[in-house]
Design a protein around this motif. Structure first.
Motif, PDB file in Angstrom:
ATOM      1  N   THR A 113       0.856  -1.187   0.000  1.00  0.00           N
ATOM      2  CA  THR A 113       0.000   0.000   0.000  1.00  0.00           C
ATOM      3  C   THR A 113       0.885   1.227   0.000  1.00  0.00           C
ATOM      4  OG1 THR A 113      -1.988   0.965   1.029  1.00  0.00           O
ATOM      5  CG2 THR A 113      -0.197   0.340   2.510  1.00  0.00           C
ATOM      6  N   THR A 148      -7.576   3.949   2.600  1.00  0.00           N
ATOM      7  CA  THR A 148      -7.696   2.634   1.975  1.00  0.00           C
ATOM      8  C   THR A 148      -8.762   1.781   2.652  1.00  0.00           C
ATOM      9  OG1 THR A 148      -5.909   1.824   3.388  1.00  0.00           O
ATOM     10  CG2 THR A 148      -5.308   2.629   1.194  1.00  0.00           C
ATOM     11  N   HIS A 151      -8.437  -5.363   2.053  1.00  0.00           N
ATOM     12  CA  HIS A 151      -8.866  -6.567   1.341  1.00  0.00           C
ATOM     13  C   HIS A 151      -8.746  -7.725   2.329  1.00  0.00           C
ATOM     14  CE1 HIS A 151      -7.352  -4.211  -2.307  1.00  0.00           C
ATOM     15  NE2 HIS A 151      -8.661  -4.264  -2.395  1.00  0.00           N
ATOM     16  N   SER A 188      -3.926  -6.186  -8.846  1.00  0.00           N
ATOM     17  CA  SER A 188      -5.100  -5.345  -9.133  1.00  0.00           C
ATOM     18  C   SER A 188      -5.356  -4.404  -7.958  1.00  0.00           C
ATOM     19  CB  SER A 188      -6.332  -6.204  -9.414  1.00  0.00           C
ATOM     20  OG  SER A 188      -6.590  -7.087  -8.326  1.00  0.00           O
ATOM     21  N   ASP A 190      -6.545  -1.175  -5.681  1.00  0.00           N
ATOM     22  CA  ASP A 190      -7.589  -0.162  -5.611  1.00  0.00           C
ATOM     23  C   ASP A 190      -6.904   1.198  -5.540  1.00  0.00           C
ATOM     24  OD1 ASP A 190      -9.549  -2.107  -5.577  1.00  0.00           O
ATOM     25  OD2 ASP A 190      -9.734  -2.108  -3.390  1.00  0.00           O
ATOM     26  N   TYR A 191      -7.599   2.244  -6.049  1.00  0.00           N
ATOM     27  CA  TYR A 191      -6.998   3.574  -6.106  1.00  0.00           C
ATOM     28  C   TYR A 191      -7.918   4.645  -5.528  1.00  0.00           C
ATOM     29  CZ  TYR A 191      -3.676   1.584  -9.487  1.00  0.00           C
ATOM     30  OH  TYR A 191      -2.717   0.831 -10.101  1.00  0.00           O
ATOM     31  N   TRP A 192      -7.285   5.658  -4.936  1.00  0.00           N
ATOM     32  CA  TRP A 192      -7.952   6.871  -4.502  1.00  0.00           C
ATOM     33  C   TRP A 192      -7.052   8.057  -4.842  1.00  0.00           C
ATOM     34  CZ3 TRP A 192      -7.440   2.400  -1.882  1.00  0.00           C
ATOM     35  CH2 TRP A 192      -8.611   1.736  -1.468  1.00  0.00           C
TER      36      TRP A 192
END
Length: 276
Positions: A113, A148, A151, A188, A190-192
């Motif tokens: 991360t 975040t 997962h 894969s 995740d994005y912010w």
């Protein structure tokens, strides 16, 4: 355990003749009180502020987290980064991890991360990304928010209304993650997006920190330690003192000055912090 970068203050990055962002940053890590090896790795240098928490036992997790941070470090040739370069580096790291996993029964992998410094014309922002249950927080105007979303099995239970957020850390499946780098999976993230506005503080950390310190304690340490190195060190020390059941890593990034644009908005999830 791999550490890339060193504590830095007042690092100026120019976007144009009239636009710049000034950053401080620092990282700290500790093996904790119960583990024989530190399988966390991190990068703390522009444009990458990343924490990877390896899994696989003995030195295997260390190899996985090392592969991720080294591939990212090799790919960062400028003071800005993008998601295409990030995902290519993660694919290369996945190949490295597959080689390291040969002969292991359970496989080898790592969470990852972090925040990558990106630009929109002459305005800077951070692209926050996540795979696994390490986390990125932001402290803005004294308020701590989790950017975040983990997962993990317990996070899925929280989102489904099957588990209260206050009970997540003590659930028997709190260590079970649903996504990682390695184990033969395609990366894969995740994005912010978070504008790099003056006064913003980011915390990138492994779950060894968040399993020992409540959000209120994390916020208190960040607020009471204005210097990045002091904040990172104090967080790691506090987590070890609170139990140190896992490796603990923290990277702190401060935006001192910025010529951000008002039209760049943050893309944040709903508040994920446990109510304590």
């Amino acid at each position: 355990m791999t550490e890339i970068g060193r504590s830095t203050t007042a690092h100026t990055i120019h976007l144009s003749a009239t636009s710049a962002v000034v950053l401080d940053w620092a990282g700290a890590t500790d093996v904790g009180l119960r583990r024989a090896h530190n399988e966390d790795s991190y990068i703390a240098r522009a444009p990458l502020f990343v924490v990877a928490d390896g899994m696989g036992g003995h030195s295997a997790g260390d190899v996985a987290s090392d592969a991720v941070v080294r591939r990212l470090d090799e790919a960062a040739e400028d003071e800005f980064f993008d998601t295409d370069a990030l995902e290519e580096a993660l694919r290369l790291a996945t190949d490295d991890i597959e080689i390291a996993a040969v002969g292991t029964e359970l496989g080898v992998g790592t969470t990852v991360t972090g925040a990558i410094l990106t630009r929109d014309g002459d305005a800077p922002y951070f692209t926050i990304f996540n795979v696994g249950d390490s986390r990125v927080y932001m402290l803005d105007s004294g308020k701590l928010s989790q950017v975040t979303v983990d997962h993990s099995v317990v996070q899925e239970m929280v989102q489904a209304g099957m588990l209260h957020p206050d009970d997540a850390e003590n659930h028997p499946d709190s260590n079970v993650i649903t996504k990682a780098i390695g184990f033969g999976a395609e990366p894969s993230p995740d994005y912010w997006r978070v504008p790099a506005r003056a006064g913003l503080r980011l915390l990138v950390c492994s779950d060894g920190l968040t399993k020992e310190l409540h959000a209120t304690a994390i916020a208190a340490v960040l607020v009471s330690n204005p210097e990045a190195q002091a904040a990172a060190t104090a967080l790691v020390t506090a987590a070890v003192s609170a139990g140190g059941r896992d490796n603990v890593t923290a990277v702190v990034v401060d935006v001192r000055e910025s010529s951000d644009r008002d039209d760049i908005e943050a893309t944040l999830p709903t508040d994920q912090l446990p109510r304590r």
